[in-house]
Design a protein around this motif. Structure first.
Motif, PDB file in Angstrom:
ATOM      1  N   ARG A 146       0.881  -1.170   0.000  1.00 13.71           N
ATOM      2  CA  ARG A 146       0.000   0.000   0.000  1.00 13.71           C
ATOM      3  C   ARG A 146       0.922   1.225   0.000  1.00 13.71           C
ATOM      4  N   HIS A 147       0.594   2.194  -0.805  1.00 15.13           N
ATOM      5  CA  HIS A 147       1.453   3.379  -0.794  1.00 15.13           C
ATOM      6  C   HIS A 147       0.609   4.628  -0.926  1.00 15.13           C
ATOM      7  N   VAL A 148       1.081   5.671  -0.245  1.00 18.06           N
ATOM      8  CA  VAL A 148       0.434   6.978  -0.296  1.00 18.06           C
ATOM      9  C   VAL A 148       1.515   8.006  -0.604  1.00 18.06           C
ATOM     10  N   ARG A 149       1.086   9.161  -1.078  1.00 18.30           N
ATOM     11  CA  ARG A 149       2.059  10.191  -1.459  1.00 18.30           C
ATOM     12  C   ARG A 149       1.678  11.518  -0.819  1.00 18.30           C
ATOM     13  N   ASN A 150       2.698  12.160  -0.208  1.00 14.32           N
ATOM     14  CA  ASN A 150       2.505  13.510   0.298  1.00 14.32           C
ATOM     15  C   ASN A 150       2.634  14.505  -0.857  1.00 14.32           C
ATOM     16  N   ASP A 151       1.744  15.492  -0.886  1.00 11.11           N
ATOM     17  CA  ASP A 151       1.805  16.499  -1.948  1.00 11.11           C
ATOM     18  C   ASP A 151       3.050  17.372  -1.825  1.00 11.11           C
ATOM     19  N   VAL A 152       3.502  17.583  -0.580  1.00 13.45           N
ATOM     20  CA  VAL A 152       4.722  18.345  -0.330  1.00 13.45           C
ATOM     21  C   VAL A 152       5.598  17.532   0.611  1.00 13.45           C
ATOM     22  N   ASN A 153       6.871  17.840   0.618  1.00 16.19           N
ATOM     23  CA  ASN A 153       7.794  17.126   1.491  1.00 16.19           C
ATOM     24  C   ASN A 153       7.541  17.520   2.944  1.00 16.19           C
ATOM     25  N   ARG A 154       7.061  16.550   3.729  1.00 14.11           N
ATOM     26  CA  ARG A 154       6.703  16.837   5.125  1.00 14.11           C
ATOM     27  C   ARG A 154       7.734  16.298   6.114  1.00 14.11           C
ATOM     28  N   GLY A 155       8.662  15.487   5.647  1.00 15.89           N
ATOM     29  CA  GLY A 155       9.699  14.964   6.523  1.00 15.89           C
ATOM     30  C   GLY A 155       9.348  13.600   7.101  1.00 15.89           C
ATOM     31  N   PHE A 156      10.375  12.980   7.672  1.00 19.56           N
ATOM     32  CA  PHE A 156      10.263  11.615   8.179  1.00 19.56           C
ATOM     33  C   PHE A 156       9.175  11.477   9.234  1.00 19.56           C
ATOM     34  N   LEU A 157       9.180  12.369  10.212  1.00 19.99           N
ATOM     35  CA  LEU A 157       8.295  12.241  11.371  1.00 19.99           C
ATOM     36  C   LEU A 157       6.826  12.267  10.963  1.00 19.99           C
ATOM     37  N   LEU A 158       6.432  13.281  10.222  1.00 23.87           N
ATOM     38  CA  LEU A 158       5.024  13.417   9.845  1.00 23.87           C
ATOM     39  C   LEU A 158       4.604  12.316   8.886  1.00 23.87           C
ATOM     40  N   SER A 159       5.523  11.844   8.068  1.00 20.69           N
ATOM     41  CA  SER A 159       5.207  10.735   7.168  1.00 20.69           C
ATOM     42  C   SER A 159       4.919   9.467   7.963  1.00 20.69           C
ATOM     43  N   CYS A 160       5.728   9.215   8.994  1.00 18.46           N
ATOM     44  CA  CYS A 160       5.474   8.045   9.845  1.00 18.46           C
ATOM     45  C   CYS A 160       4.117   8.153  10.528  1.00 18.46           C
ATOM     46  N   ASN A 161       3.810   9.314  11.060  1.00 12.15           N
ATOM     47  CA  ASN A 161       2.523   9.482  11.739  1.00 12.15           C
ATOM     48  C   ASN A 161       1.360   9.305  10.768  1.00 12.15           C
ATOM     49  N   ARG A 162       1.526   9.775   9.539  1.00 10.19           N
ATOM     50  CA  ARG A 162       0.465   9.599   8.548  1.00 10.19           C
ATOM     51  C   ARG A 162       0.279   8.115   8.228  1.00 10.19           C
ATOM     52  N   GLY A 163       1.378   7.390   8.053  1.00  7.87           N
ATOM     53  CA  GLY A 163       1.277   5.967   7.764  1.00  7.87           C
ATOM     54  C   GLY A 163       0.671   5.187   8.906  1.00  7.87           C
ATOM     55  N   ALA A 164       1.015   5.557  10.147  1.00 10.67           N
ATOM     56  CA  ALA A 164       0.480   4.854  11.312  1.00 10.67           C
ATOM     57  C   ALA A 164      -1.035   4.978  11.389  1.00 10.67           C
ATOM     58  N   ALA A 165      -1.569   6.114  10.950  1.00 17.46           N
ATOM     59  CA  ALA A 165      -3.028   6.313  10.969  1.00 17.46           C
ATOM     60  C   ALA A 165      -3.746   5.366  10.010  1.00 17.46           C
ATOM     61  N   LEU A 166      -3.022   4.827   9.040  1.00 23.51           N
ATOM     62  CA  LEU A 166      -3.618   3.915   8.057  1.00 23.51           C
ATOM     63  C   LEU A 166      -3.379   2.452   8.400  1.00 23.51           C
ATOM     64  N   ALA A 167      -2.615   2.181   9.454  1.00 17.62           N
ATOM     65  CA  ALA A 167      -2.176   0.821   9.752  1.00 17.62           C
ATOM     66  C   ALA A 167      -3.327  -0.049  10.235  1.00 17.62           C
ATOM     67  N   ARG A 168      -3.299  -1.327   9.832  1.00 17.51           N
ATOM     68  CA  ARG A 168      -4.300  -2.296  10.257  1.00 17.51           C
ATOM     69  C   ARG A 168      -3.707  -3.359  11.178  1.00 17.51           C
ATOM     70  N   GLY A 169      -2.386  -3.366  11.348  1.00 20.97           N
ATOM     71  CA  GLY A 169      -1.740  -4.405  12.132  1.00 20.97           C
ATOM     72  C   GLY A 169      -1.762  -4.135  13.624  1.00 20.97           C
ATOM     73  N   ARG A 170      -1.605  -5.203  14.387  1.00 20.30           N
ATOM     74  CA  ARG A 170      -1.489  -5.069  15.845  1.00 20.30           C
ATOM     75  C   ARG A 170      -0.192  -4.348  16.205  1.00 20.30           C
ATOM     76  N   TYR A 171       0.859  -4.585  15.401  1.00 20.02           N
ATOM     77  CA  TYR A 171       2.157  -3.958  15.626  1.00 20.02           C
ATOM     78  C   TYR A 171       2.507  -3.054  14.453  1.00 20.02           C
ATOM     79  N   LEU A 172       3.292  -2.030  14.761  1.00 21.12           N
ATOM     80  CA  LEU A 172       3.904  -1.189  13.740  1.00 21.12           C
ATOM     81  C   LEU A 172       5.393  -1.494  13.693  1.00 21.12           C
ATOM     82  N   HIS A 173       5.879  -1.763  12.491  1.00 17.08           N
ATOM     83  CA  HIS A 173       7.323  -1.915  12.321  1.00 17.08           C
ATOM     84  C   HIS A 173       7.819  -0.742  11.491  1.00 17.08           C
ATOM     85  N   LEU A 174       8.587   0.149  12.135  1.00 19.12           N
ATOM     86  CA  LEU A 174       9.156   1.297  11.438  1.00 19.12           C
ATOM     87  C   LEU A 174      10.466   0.863  10.810  1.00 19.12           C
TER      88      LEU A 174
END
Length: 715
Positions: A146-174
């Protein structure tokens, strides 16, 4: 002598801690050609920024580079079309991979996952942070992500938080895109949570493409630096091949429960776009009572800072800004984490008692033995005579206070008092009883039950028992009941809030496991809670302390690893039948010993010569100096800081005042404060900080605090 004088001046300079650190760094850089072989310089050099430390001068040839997927210069889309990854609609783990350009590294990372698919079900979410290369086309061509794209470069931190909001797993592996995973990497991380339910974060062993170790967990230093444990070492070394609790695991490959990540609000956006957000997450997790665990069987190759190294000035600016935020939030916690606490064994036999009057003569104390010692050969330094404190009497409160003040001034955290109990009969109890009753000195302490029978071995008549031990379940209960007032004292040393009790000869108990059960049950019933039991490694003890129901073993030199001096010195005493040992060689042997898998507290010994007790049959260690001792202690301090878990960074010293064994940190007329100065130098910047208030001198080893308060303190 000049080195000790310089150290004394340095520690008394009227400068704040930061100013002293800067002065030390400047001095060591300026004079490095002249002092590079000293223990102090080695200790300082090892503390520097890991990214500035090159590989060892002598590379370990047996380290083999791992298999790598080669990065392509062209043909990314062709390779991506053939790439199929497992995608489960109800995954156990969601792998989050933020990417910004570096399409070749992203492809290699995905290829490595496909080549080593985990047993647990997964989904992979790739967050394309407005890449300008072929990343978007690559991700569209890969099957099973699954992949999503930021319209502007938001940086590592905000990208991780955005991906975590879409996660379906019991665990997150960064997982960074500049990594290549090795077989079993993810299942090993999940296994940590299965077997250690208090885990909050599990992190991988990170290695360089060369095969050298990049990180076996990380230490968070009190000045904000992140020290990569094992940097450039051999990843197969046993000390890096054991699961253990750590301060931090770098965010290149970490596993966390999705619910916990969400509960904490993800990475704190005050650190956006990047840097220190993973350190902050590690401490917030620990503040909730959860652990950060390094898992060595999860191996991930990491190219390290591929994206950010392209913009070094911007990286430096961000690191400086976020470091200030991080320190402002966590300084007190970092001070505790980056402290190694020294406990010195303390002998109370420096006051007369009726029993010693009867057995050894009126007015006998340890000083009686000390003053009658004579040399056995040329160059044999006897007797050892006290300097600052003189021939003191431990019945005097002024003496006990002076000892505590001196120890604290040189970085010693507390004393471990030998305790003499014989089926309800106590000996030499006056100093510790007076200390308990008066509340002074306000200095941390714990107790070691010296549970041997007393004999006349000092004068060679070991079969002549003066007072015998009578171990039994009834006596076990009486002993722990008797200790209760000491264990409740606010000065009593605790590990994870549990009072620390040592036993000198665990093998003398008929059933040591039953003894431990009796003590633990009583302490829980009486409201003391759990206790922390440690046995001293004396007389050949090598078992796992768990075999006895104990928590840890305390190393006890010179037992077991002594190196005889060869050749033995010619003696002037024809009756001498003792043994002379090589102190430097013995120290080196202790430093290099393989560490056991169980909890093991290290101990250094300043010197040893018990001629005062056994004139003609003494055990003597020659060539001890403050410099050799400093090197030994410095090695143990550094090792304990790196390898012991938070809250368990203790090192022992044998001993504070064993004058008749020629084994003491207290000043003598030969070296003065030399061994104390060496102690403080060995601790370096890991010495306990002097607190303004001394009402509760032991430092809590937990990290429990209000998560909400630390989240809002700088926002």
């Amino acid at each position: 002598m000049a080195g000790r004088a310089i150290r004394a001046i340095y520690h008394r300079l009227p400068l704040p801690a930061g100013g002293k650190i800067a002065l030390k760094s400047f001095s060591y850089r300026m004079f490095s050609p002249f002092i590079r072989h000293t223990a102090s310089y080695r200790h300082w050099r090892e503390q520097q920024n890991p990214e500035e430390v090159s590989y060892h001068d002598e590379p370990v040839s047996r380290i083999a580079p791992p298999h790598l997927f080669p990065s392509l210069e062209t043909g990314f889309l062709e390779a991506a079309v053939d790439l199929v990854l497992p995608l489960d609609p109800d995954p156990e783990v969601t792998i989050l991979m933020p990417v910004h350009n570096q399409v070749g590294f992203t492809l290699c990372c995905l290829q490595s996952i496909a080549a080593a698919p985990p047993r647990v079900s997964i989904e992979i979410i790739v967050i394309d942070d407005a890449s300008t290369d072929e990343t978007s086309e690559l991700l569209s061509a890969v099957t099973g992500i699954r992949h999503v794209r930021n319209d502007v470069n938001r940086g590592f931190l905000l990208s991780c938080n955005r991906g975590a909001a879409l996660a379906r797993g019991r665990y997150l592996h960064l997982l960074n895109n500049d990594t290549q995973v090795q077989a079993g990497w993810l299942d090993a991380l999940v296994d940590v949570f299965v077997h250690e339910p208090d885990t909050g974060i599990a992190g991988s062993k990170l290695i360089y493409p060369s095969g050298h170790l990049q990180e076996a967990g990380a230490a968070l230093k009190r000045d904000g630096r992140v020290e990569l444990i094992g940097l450039n070492g051999d990843p197969s070394e046993p000390v890096y091949s054991r699961r253990r609790r750590v301060d931090h695991c770098s965010g290149a490959s970490i596993l966390i429960e999705t619910s916990l990540f969400n509960r904490l609000g993800g990475f704190d956006e005050v650190y956006a776009p990047a840097y220190y957000e993973d350190c902050d997450l590690s401490l917030r997790v620990q503040a909730l009572g959860r652990h950060v665990v390094y898992e060595p069987s999860s191996v991930v190759l990491h190219h390290l800072s591929v994206s950010t190294n392209a913009r070094p000035s911007e990286k430096s600016t961000r690191i400086a800004a976020n470091s200030a935020i991080f320190l402002g939030r966590w300084q007190s916690t970092l001070d505790d984490l980056d402290t190694v606490r020294l406990i010195a064994f303390f002998l109370p036999q420096f006051h007369p008692i009726p029993e010693n009057d009867r057995w050894w003569g009126k007015g006998f104390t340890e000083w009686t033995n000390v003053t009658r010692a004579t040399p056995n050969f040329t160059g044999h330094r006897q007797p050892h005579l006290p300097a600052d404190l003189g021939f003191y009497d431990l019945r005097l409160a002024e003496t006990r206070q002076a000892q505590a003040d001196l120890a604290r001034d040189y970085g010693i955290y507390g004393f471990c008092y030998y305790h003499y109990w014989f089926a309800g009969k106590r000996l030499l109890q006056r100093p510790i009883d007076d200390m308990l009753a008066s509340g002074q000195p306000d200095f941390p302490f714990c107790i070691c039950w010296a549970n041997e029978s007393w004999s006349r071995r000092w004068d060679g008549r070991e079969a002549d028992i003066l007072i015998a031990q009578q171990h039994s379940e009834t006596d076990d209960l009486a002993f722990i009941r008797h200790l209760q007032p000491f264990l409740r004292d606010h000065r009593y040393i605790r590990i994870h809030g549990r009072p620390l009790i040592l036993v000198y000869r665990i093998e003398l108990f008929p059933e040591p496991r039953r003894t431990a059960e009796i003590w633990r049950e009583y302490c829980v019933r009486s409201g003391l809670g759990e206790i922390y039991l440690a046995c001293v490694q004396s007389f050949g003890l090598s078992s796992d302390p768990a075999d006895f129901g104990f928590d840890a073993i305390v190393e006890f030199p010179p037992h077991d690893l002594s190196v005889p001096l060869d050749p033995q010195p010619p003696t002037d005493n024809p009756a001498f039948s003792g043994q002379v040992y090589d102190y430097p060689a013995t120290a080196e042997r202790f430093m290099q010993r393989p560490l056991p898998d169980h909890r093991f507290f290290r101990t250094a010994m300043p010197s040893w010569d018990n001629t005062a007790r056994r004139q003609d049959a003494g055990t003597i260690f020659l060539h001890s100096t403050p410099e050799f001792y400093e090197h030994w202690l410095s090695t143990l301090v550094t090792q304990s800081r790196r390898l012991n878990p938070p809250g368990e960074r203790f090192v022992f010293v044998n001993a504070w005042n064993e004058w008749a064994e020629g084994n003491h940190l207290e000043p003598d007329q030969h070296y003065g404060h030399g061994y104390l100065e060496a102690t403080r130098a060995a601790l370096g910047d890991m010495a306990p900080l002097r607190r303004v208030s001394a009402s509760v001198p032991y430092v809590s080893t937990g990290l429990r605090t209000s998560v909400q308060s630390v989240r809002t303190s700088v926002c």
